[in-house]
Design a protein around this motif. Structure first.
Motif, mmCIF file in Angstrom:
data_model
loop_
_atom_site.group_PDB
_atom_site.id
_atom_site.type_symbol
_atom_site.label_atom_id
_atom_site.label_comp_id
_atom_site.label_asym_id
_atom_site.label_seq_id
_atom_site.Cartn_x
_atom_site.Cartn_y
_atom_site.Cartn_z
ATOM 1 N N PHE A 291 0.857 -1.184 0.000
ATOM 2 C CA PHE A 291 0.000 0.000 0.000
ATOM 3 C C PHE A 291 0.892 1.231 0.000
ATOM 4 O O PHE A 291 1.597 1.514 0.975
ATOM 5 N N HIS A 292 0.870 1.996 -1.080
ATOM 6 C CA HIS A 292 1.709 3.170 -1.223
ATOM 7 C C HIS A 292 1.026 4.382 -0.587
ATOM 8 O O HIS A 292 -0.093 4.740 -0.951
ATOM 9 N N VAL A 293 1.731 5.015 0.356
ATOM 10 C CA VAL A 293 1.217 6.199 1.043
ATOM 11 C C VAL A 293 2.347 7.206 1.194
ATOM 12 O O VAL A 293 3.523 6.892 0.933
ATOM 13 N N THR A 294 1.985 8.416 1.596
ATOM 14 C CA THR A 294 2.990 9.354 2.097
ATOM 15 C C THR A 294 2.584 9.720 3.514
ATOM 16 O O THR A 294 1.400 9.905 3.801
ATOM 17 N N ILE A 295 3.565 9.808 4.388
ATOM 18 C CA ILE A 295 3.329 10.152 5.788
ATOM 19 C C ILE A 295 4.126 11.416 6.081
ATOM 20 O O ILE A 295 5.367 11.409 5.994
ATOM 21 N N ASP A 296 3.415 12.491 6.349
ATOM 22 C CA ASP A 296 4.043 13.806 6.514
ATOM 23 C C ASP A 296 4.913 14.132 5.305
ATOM 24 O O ASP A 296 6.027 14.674 5.434
ATOM 25 N N GLY A 297 4.414 13.780 4.123
ATOM 26 C CA GLY A 297 5.109 14.110 2.879
ATOM 27 C C GLY A 297 6.177 13.121 2.454
ATOM 28 O O GLY A 297 6.732 13.255 1.352
ATOM 29 N N LYS A 298 6.462 12.124 3.272
ATOM 30 C CA LYS A 298 7.517 11.161 2.931
ATOM 31 C C LYS A 298 6.897 9.870 2.397
ATOM 32 O O LYS A 298 6.036 9.276 3.052
ATOM 33 N N PRO A 299 7.312 9.400 1.210
ATOM 34 C CA PRO A 299 6.742 8.178 0.630
ATOM 35 C C PRO A 299 7.071 6.948 1.475
ATOM 36 O O PRO A 299 8.159 6.843 2.057
ATOM 37 N N LYS A 300 6.101 6.042 1.513
ATOM 38 C CA LYS A 300 6.314 4.792 2.240
ATOM 39 C C LYS A 300 5.412 3.719 1.634
ATOM 40 O O LYS A 300 4.309 4.013 1.156
ATOM 41 N N VAL A 301 5.883 2.480 1.649
ATOM 42 C CA VAL A 301 5.083 1.360 1.188
ATOM 43 C C VAL A 301 4.804 0.452 2.388
ATOM 44 O O VAL A 301 5.742 -0.076 3.005
ATOM 45 N N LEU A 302 3.525 0.321 2.736
ATOM 46 C CA LEU A 302 3.136 -0.544 3.849
ATOM 47 C C LEU A 302 3.008 -1.975 3.346
ATOM 48 O O LEU A 302 2.294 -2.239 2.374
ATOM 49 N N ASP A 303 3.706 -2.880 4.011
ATOM 50 C CA ASP A 303 3.679 -4.291 3.627
ATOM 51 C C ASP A 303 2.439 -4.943 4.238
ATOM 52 O O ASP A 303 2.472 -5.461 5.348
ATOM 53 N N VAL A 304 1.333 -4.874 3.508
ATOM 54 C CA VAL A 304 0.064 -5.399 4.024
ATOM 55 C C VAL A 304 -0.550 -6.367 3.024
ATOM 56 O O VAL A 304 -0.243 -6.346 1.829
ATOM 57 N N THR A 305 -1.421 -7.208 3.538
ATOM 58 C CA THR A 305 -2.178 -8.131 2.689
ATOM 59 C C THR A 305 -3.542 -7.573 2.335
ATOM 60 O O THR A 305 -4.144 -7.979 1.333
ATOM 61 N N ASP A 306 -4.036 -6.627 3.174
ATOM 62 C CA ASP A 306 -5.392 -6.115 3.008
ATOM 63 C C ASP A 306 -5.476 -4.656 3.397
ATOM 64 O O ASP A 306 -4.747 -4.198 4.288
ATOM 65 N N VAL A 307 -6.377 -3.941 2.720
ATOM 66 C CA VAL A 307 -6.704 -2.559 3.060
ATOM 67 C C VAL A 307 -8.207 -2.504 3.302
ATOM 68 O O VAL A 307 -8.997 -2.929 2.445
ATOM 69 N N VAL A 308 -8.617 -1.992 4.471
ATOM 70 C CA VAL A 308 -10.040 -1.886 4.803
ATOM 71 C C VAL A 308 -10.415 -0.415 4.818
ATOM 72 O O VAL A 308 -9.825 0.384 5.556
ATOM 73 N N LEU A 309 -11.399 -0.053 3.984
ATOM 74 C CA LEU A 309 -11.812 1.342 3.867
ATOM 75 C C LEU A 309 -12.890 1.684 4.883
ATOM 76 O O LEU A 309 -13.978 1.106 4.877
ATOM 77 N N CYS A 310 -12.573 2.637 5.756
ATOM 78 C CA CYS A 310 -13.525 3.171 6.735
ATOM 79 C C CYS A 310 -13.561 4.683 6.537
ATOM 80 O O CYS A 310 -13.383 5.462 7.483
ATOM 81 N N ALA A 311 -13.752 5.081 5.289
ATOM 82 C CA ALA A 311 -13.615 6.481 4.893
ATOM 83 C C ALA A 311 -14.960 7.151 4.691
ATOM 84 O O ALA A 311 -15.160 7.923 3.753
#
Length: 315
Positions: free
Chosen positions: A214-234
Motif C-alpha cells: 500500500f503506497h502512502v505518504t506520511i508527513d510528505g515522505k513516501p512509504k510502502v506498507l507491507d500489508v495483505t489487506d486494506v479496509v476502507l472506513c472512509a
C-alpha cells in the motif's frame, strides 16, 4: 402503528437491523442485539406487516398513503484504491459481515473515526464470543489484568496473547487519532488498540495499492506498507435512490427520508431513531420531504424558553 396506523415494513435482507447488525459484531457492542430484539418484539406486538427479502420500489408504494424511506448508507469507496494481485481492498461492511474470514494477517485500516476504531478492534480479536458469556468475560479479565476471584486482590498480570494480525490505523488529518470518540470511552478504545500493538499513523495521503503493498505518504515522505489487506472506513454515502425517485414522481404519496438516507455521516442510531419518532407524531399533517430533527444549540434553548413561557401561562 402505536398511534393506530396500519404499517408495512419492507426489508430487502433476511432480517431487520441494517447497520445495527454490523455494529453488534464489534467486541463489546453485543448489546445492540438487545436493541434489535426489542424492536422485533414491538413490531409483533403492534401487528406491523414485516416483509423480509422484499425491496420496495415506486410501483409497490403507490398504494400507500405515506412512505418513509430509511434505506440507510453504503460505505464510501475510494476509486484510487483498487485491489491488486497481492493486496485486497475491502469495505468495512464486507469485513464485519463476513466475520473477517477473508482478511489476512497484515492490515491497513483507512480512516480513524468511530468505524475505523471498531474495525481495528474487531480485527485484533482472534476469537469472538457470545456477549456476556463466561468465555467473553474470561478474555476481558485476561486482557485488562482483572482478578475476579472472591479472595483475590482485584488485579493480576495481564495474560492476553498478542493478536495474530498486525494492524495500521491511518488517518489523513494530523490531529490525534480518536479525537472524536466519546469523552468517557475514547481513552479505553485507544488504550485497548495500543495494548494490541495497533500502529496509529496520522498525516497520511493514500496513493495506490500495488502488488508490493500500500503506497502512502506520511508527513510528505513516501512509504510502502507491507500489508495483505486494506479496509476502507472512509465515510458513508446515502442510499437515497428510492427517495429521490419518489420525490420526482408528482403522483406519489407524501414521502419522507430519515436516518442515513436523509444525511450520511458518522453512523448515528440515536439521530435516526429520534427522527423516526418525531416524524411519526406528525405524519398525518407533515409536508412531504420535511425533516424532523432534534433541536440543538440555540434552537434547543429557544424551544426550552417557549415551553417555559407556555408552562407559566397555563399555570
Amino acid at each position: 402503528a402505536e398511534r393506530g396506523h396500519a404499517v408495512t415494513l419492507f426489508e430487502k435482507s433476511r432480517q431487520i437491523g441494517g447497520q445495527f447488525l454490523l455494529a453488534a459484531r464489534v467486541p463489546g457492542k453485543g448489546e445492540f442485539r438487545e436493541t434489535l430484539r426489542y424492536f422485533g418484539t414491538m413490531l409483533k406486538k403492534h401487528h406491523v406487516d414485516v416483509r423480509l427479502e422484499s425491496e420496495a420500489d415506486p410501483a409497490t408504494l403507490k398504494s400507500f398513503d405515506r412512505a418513509v424511506v430509511a434505506t440507510g448508507v453504503r460505505p464510501r469507496m475510494l476509486s484510487s484504491l483498487q485491489s491488486s494481485s497481492n493486496v485486497t481492498v475491502h469495505s468495512y461492511a464486507d469485513v464485519l459481515r463476513e466475520g473477517g474470514t477473508t482478511v489476512g494477517d497484515r492490515v491497513a485500516v483507512v480512516g480513524a473515526g468511530g468505524i475505523g476504531f471498531d474495525v481495528a478492534e474487531f480485527l485484533t480479536h482472534d476469537a469472538h464470543y457470545e456477549p456476556g458469556s463466561p468465555e467473553e468475560l474470561a478474555a476481558f479479565y485476561d486482557e485488562w489484568g482483572i482478578d475476579a476471584t472472591s479472595n483475590g486482590s482485584g488485579l493480576t498480570p495481564r495474560s492476553a496473547p498478542p493478536p495474530k494480525r498486525t494492524v495500521h490505523l491511518l488517518q489523513r488529518k494530523k490531529s490525534a487519532l480518536g479525537a472524536g470518540l466519546g469523552k468517557t470511552t475514547g481513552w479505553i478504545h485507544r488504550a485497548a488498540l495500543r495494548n494490541r500493538g495497533v500502529e496509529f499513523v496520522r498525516g497520511v495521503e493514500y496513493k495506490a495499492v500495488s502488488d508490493d503493498g500500500f503506497h502512502v505518504t506520511i508527513d510528505g515522505k513516501p512509504k510502502v506498507l507491507d500489508v495483505t489487506d486494506v479496509v476502507l472506513c472512509a465515510g458513508q454515502e446515502s442510499v437515497d435512490d428510492l427517495y429521490r425517485a419518489l420525490r420526482a414522481d408528482a403522483a406519489a404519496s407524501p414521502v419522507f427520508a430519515i436516518g442515513g438516507c436523509e444525511q450520511a455521516g458518522e453512523l448515528d442510531a440515536k439521530r435516526a431513531i429520534d427522527q423516526g419518532v418525531r416524524l411519526a407524531t406528525e405524519i398525518e399533517t407533515a409536508d412531504a420531504g420535511a425533516v424532523f430533527t432534534m433541536p440543538v444549540g440555540w434552537q434547543a434553548n429557544a424551544l426550552k424558553m417557549v415551553r417555559d413561557i407556555m408552562g407559566k401561562n397555563s399555570a
